[in-house]
Design a protein around this motif. Structure first.
Motif, PDB file in Angstrom:
ATOM      1  N   LEU A 209       0.818  -1.207   0.000  1.00 17.06           N
ATOM      2  CA  LEU A 209       0.000   0.000   0.000  1.00 17.06           C
ATOM      3  C   LEU A 209       0.855   1.262   0.000  1.00 17.06           C
ATOM      4  O   LEU A 209       0.409   2.325  -0.436  1.00 17.06           O
ATOM      5  N   PHE A 210       2.083   1.136   0.495  1.00 20.71           N
ATOM      6  CA  PHE A 210       3.024   2.266   0.502  1.00 20.71           C
ATOM      7  C   PHE A 210       3.932   2.268  -0.733  1.00 20.71           C
ATOM      8  O   PHE A 210       4.775   3.133  -0.874  1.00 20.71           O
ATOM      9  N   GLY A 211       3.781   1.249  -1.593  1.00 17.36           N
ATOM     10  CA  GLY A 211       4.680   1.128  -2.737  1.00 17.36           C
ATOM     11  C   GLY A 211       6.000   0.477  -2.382  1.00 17.36           C
ATOM     12  O   GLY A 211       7.007   0.683  -3.064  1.00 17.36           O
ATOM     13  N   LEU A 212       6.005  -0.345  -1.325  1.00 17.27           N
ATOM     14  CA  LEU A 212       7.228  -0.995  -0.853  1.00 17.27           C
ATOM     15  C   LEU A 212       7.167  -2.498  -1.119  1.00 17.27           C
ATOM     16  O   LEU A 212       6.098  -3.115  -1.047  1.00 17.27           O
ATOM     17  N   ARG A 213       8.327  -3.081  -1.410  1.00 12.84           N
ATOM     18  CA  ARG A 213       8.481  -4.530  -1.552  1.00 12.84           C
ATOM     19  C   ARG A 213       9.691  -4.963  -0.720  1.00 12.84           C
ATOM     20  O   ARG A 213      10.733  -5.321  -1.240  1.00 12.84           O
ATOM     21  N   PRO A 214       9.574  -4.933   0.595  1.00 12.68           N
ATOM     22  CA  PRO A 214      10.753  -5.104   1.456  1.00 12.68           C
ATOM     23  C   PRO A 214      11.421  -6.464   1.384  1.00 12.68           C
ATOM     24  O   PRO A 214      12.589  -6.594   1.768  1.00 12.68           O
ATOM     25  N   PHE A 215      10.719  -7.495   0.894  1.00 10.30           N
ATOM     26  CA  PHE A 215      11.293  -8.838   0.893  1.00 10.30           C
ATOM     27  C   PHE A 215      11.810  -9.268  -0.476  1.00 10.30           C
ATOM     28  O   PHE A 215      12.242 -10.412  -0.643  1.00 10.30           O
ATOM     29  N   ASP A 216      11.784  -8.352  -1.443  1.00 11.10           N
ATOM     30  CA  ASP A 216      12.269  -8.643  -2.788  1.00 11.10           C
ATOM     31  C   ASP A 216      13.637  -8.002  -2.986  1.00 11.10           C
ATOM     32  O   ASP A 216      13.765  -6.767  -2.909  1.00 11.10           O
ATOM     33  N   GLU A 217      14.643  -8.810  -3.252  1.00 11.01           N
ATOM     34  CA  GLU A 217      16.002  -8.295  -3.399  1.00 11.01           C
ATOM     35  C   GLU A 217      16.091  -7.249  -4.501  1.00 11.01           C
ATOM     36  O   GLU A 217      16.830  -6.260  -4.374  1.00 11.01           O
ATOM     37  N   ASP A 218      15.337  -7.436  -5.581  1.00 15.48           N
ATOM     38  CA  ASP A 218      15.445  -6.496  -6.700  1.00 15.48           C
ATOM     39  C   ASP A 218      14.770  -5.151  -6.418  1.00 15.48           C
ATOM     40  O   ASP A 218      14.803  -4.248  -7.260  1.00 15.48           O
ATOM     41  N   PHE A 219      14.175  -4.986  -5.239  1.00 13.22           N
ATOM     42  CA  PHE A 219      13.624  -3.690  -4.853  1.00 13.22           C
ATOM     43  C   PHE A 219      14.727  -2.726  -4.420  1.00 13.22           C
ATOM     44  O   PHE A 219      14.532  -1.516  -4.400  1.00 13.22           O
ATOM     45  N   TYR A 220      15.892  -3.289  -4.079  1.00 15.55           N
ATOM     46  CA  TYR A 220      16.993  -2.501  -3.519  1.00 15.55           C
ATOM     47  C   TYR A 220      18.091  -2.253  -4.556  1.00 15.55           C
ATOM     48  O   TYR A 220      18.242  -2.989  -5.513  1.00 15.55           O
ATOM     49  N   VAL A 221      18.877  -1.228  -4.287  1.00 15.19           N
ATOM     50  CA  VAL A 221      20.117  -0.920  -5.009  1.00 15.19           C
ATOM     51  C   VAL A 221      19.930  -0.793  -6.522  1.00 15.19           C
ATOM     52  O   VAL A 221      20.728  -1.345  -7.279  1.00 15.19           O
ATOM     53  N   PRO A 222      18.915  -0.076  -6.987  1.00 17.59           N
ATOM     54  CA  PRO A 222      18.787   0.070  -8.439  1.00 17.59           C
ATOM     55  C   PRO A 222      19.967   0.808  -9.059  1.00 17.59           C
ATOM     56  O   PRO A 222      20.254   0.632 -10.242  1.00 17.59           O
ATOM     57  N   GLU A 223      20.665   1.634  -8.251  1.00 16.73           N
ATOM     58  CA  GLU A 223      21.793   2.408  -8.762  1.00 16.73           C
ATOM     59  C   GLU A 223      23.142   1.763  -8.433  1.00 16.73           C
ATOM     60  O   GLU A 223      24.197   2.322  -8.750  1.00 16.73           O
ATOM     61  N   ARG A 224      23.108   0.605  -7.775  1.00 19.52           N
ATOM     62  CA  ARG A 224      24.331  -0.131  -7.414  1.00 19.52           C
ATOM     63  C   ARG A 224      25.272   0.688  -6.525  1.00 19.52           C
ATOM     64  O   ARG A 224      26.483   0.514  -6.540  1.00 19.52           O
ATOM     65  N   ARG A 225      24.708   1.599  -5.776  1.00 15.34           N
ATOM     66  CA  ARG A 225      25.535   2.385  -4.855  1.00 15.34           C
ATOM     67  C   ARG A 225      24.704   2.746  -3.635  1.00 15.34           C
ATOM     68  O   ARG A 225      23.471   2.667  -3.656  1.00 15.34           O
ATOM     69  N   ALA A 226      25.385   3.142  -2.578  1.00 17.88           N
ATOM     70  CA  ALA A 226      24.719   3.524  -1.339  1.00 17.88           C
ATOM     71  C   ALA A 226      25.621   4.496  -0.596  1.00 17.88           C
ATOM     72  O   ALA A 226      26.762   4.750  -1.007  1.00 17.88           O
ATOM     73  N   LEU A 227      25.104   5.037   0.493  1.00 18.66           N
ATOM     74  CA  LEU A 227      25.875   5.946   1.328  1.00 18.66           C
ATOM     75  C   LEU A 227      25.893   5.414   2.751  1.00 18.66           C
ATOM     76  O   LEU A 227      24.872   4.931   3.257  1.00 18.66           O
ATOM     77  N   ILE A 228      27.042   5.503   3.385  1.00 21.45           N
ATOM     78  CA  ILE A 228      27.178   5.135   4.788  1.00 21.45           C
ATOM     79  C   ILE A 228      27.359   6.415   5.606  1.00 21.45           C
ATOM     80  O   ILE A 228      28.205   7.250   5.282  1.00 21.45           O
ATOM     81  N   VAL A 229      26.552   6.556   6.638  1.00 21.23           N
ATOM     82  CA  VAL A 229      26.723   7.625   7.611  1.00 21.23           C
ATOM     83  C   VAL A 229      27.332   6.986   8.854  1.00 21.23           C
ATOM     84  O   VAL A 229      26.768   6.035   9.409  1.00 21.23           O
ATOM     85  N   GLU A 230      28.485   7.508   9.288  1.00 20.35           N
ATOM     86  CA  GLU A 230      29.220   6.827  10.347  1.00 20.35           C
ATOM     87  C   GLU A 230      29.846   7.797  11.331  1.00 20.35           C
ATOM     88  O   GLU A 230      30.134   8.954  11.004  1.00 20.35           O
TER      89      GLU A 230
END
Length: 255
Positions: A209-230
């Motif tokens: 309902l929110f447009g989320l698919r939290p259990f599908d791996e292909d929902f993540y990392v469409p840009e093949r990059r991420a940011l770490i805040v540390e």
């Protein structure tokens, strides 16, 4: 219908449960990655870290071809107050996913408040199999729920929650949706078995309902990059780190 074993149930989770407890709780923030990072650096989180540890947070880019590889940037996992948050875009450009390096799994209640203070809504998705063994004191108390901090037109924060959770080794309780979610509630309050009142399938439908698919791996990392805040303060001798296997109870933890 035959009931699933916990091992079978894990296979329905993100990455087949291989990254539990890290993926047992995922925070989705209703803003682009860069905005989420800005809030962490300059908002409540950044001020707390600077005041308490005397060093500012920093942001660091990472890249990988898969979610599994990106999550390795959180290793080793940490106790007490974790040092690292991993934020990445999702296939839905309205939402950023956030993971933490906490060895017991992410507790996003504070992050949800940090983002709410900045006027940004967030949704927490929890799905953790009940694997606690009281003879060895290993494993986790099960929990399956969705929570949200929504904002009114006056920017007041409203908390929403729906799910089921284990309260001891045998007994579960329902987390009832009071107040209701803005998108509506999906559950079966009349089911005889408490676990059936909010199933994994209910959780999947609620997040959709929110447009989320939290259990599908292909929902993540469409840009093949991420940011770490540390955190950047020096690691202290009493700060413990843990392997993923230790966090999963597959290797002993020596205190």
């Amino acid at each position: 219908m035959r009931r699933q074993s916990w091992a079978e149930y894990e296979r329905t989770l993100l990455l087949g449960g291989a990254w539990l407890p890290v993926t047992g709780c995922i925070l989705f923030v209703n803003a682009p990655v860069e905005r989420c990072v800005e809030i962490l650096l300059t908002g409540v989180r950044g001020a707390h870290v600077l005041n308490h540890y005397g060093h500012p947070l920093r942001v660091r880019p990472v890249s990988a071809d898969s979610l599994d590889d990106l999550l390795t940037n959180l290793l080793p996992l940490e106790g007490a107050e974790h040092r690292h948050n991993l934020l990445m875009a999702t296939a839905n450009p309205e939402w950023t996913a956030m993971f933490a390096s906490d060895w017991r799994g992410q507790d996003p209640q504070s992050p949800m408040a940090w983002f709410a203070v900045a006027g940004v809504e967030s949704v927490k998705v929890v799905d953790i199999p009940h694997t606690y063994d009281r003879t060895t004191h290993s494993g986790f108390y099960g929990s399956r729920k969705i929570e949200m901090y929504s904002l009114t037109a006056e920017n007041d924060v409203i908390g929403h929650s729906l799910g089921v959770r284990a309260v001891d080794t045998r007994r579960w309780e329902v987390v009832e949706p009071i107040p209701p979610f803005p998108v509506g509630n999906i559950w079966d309050p009349t089911a005889k078995r408490i676990l059936d009142r909010f199933t994994h399938e209910h959780l999947v439908e609620m997040t959709a309902l929110f447009g989320l698919r939290p259990f599908d791996e292909d929902f993540y990392v469409p840009e093949r990059r991420a940011l770490i805040v540390e955190r950047t303060d020096p690691v202290q001798p009493n700060e413990r780190t843990f392997t993923l296997a230790q966090a999963r109870g597959e290797e002993p933890v020596i205190w």
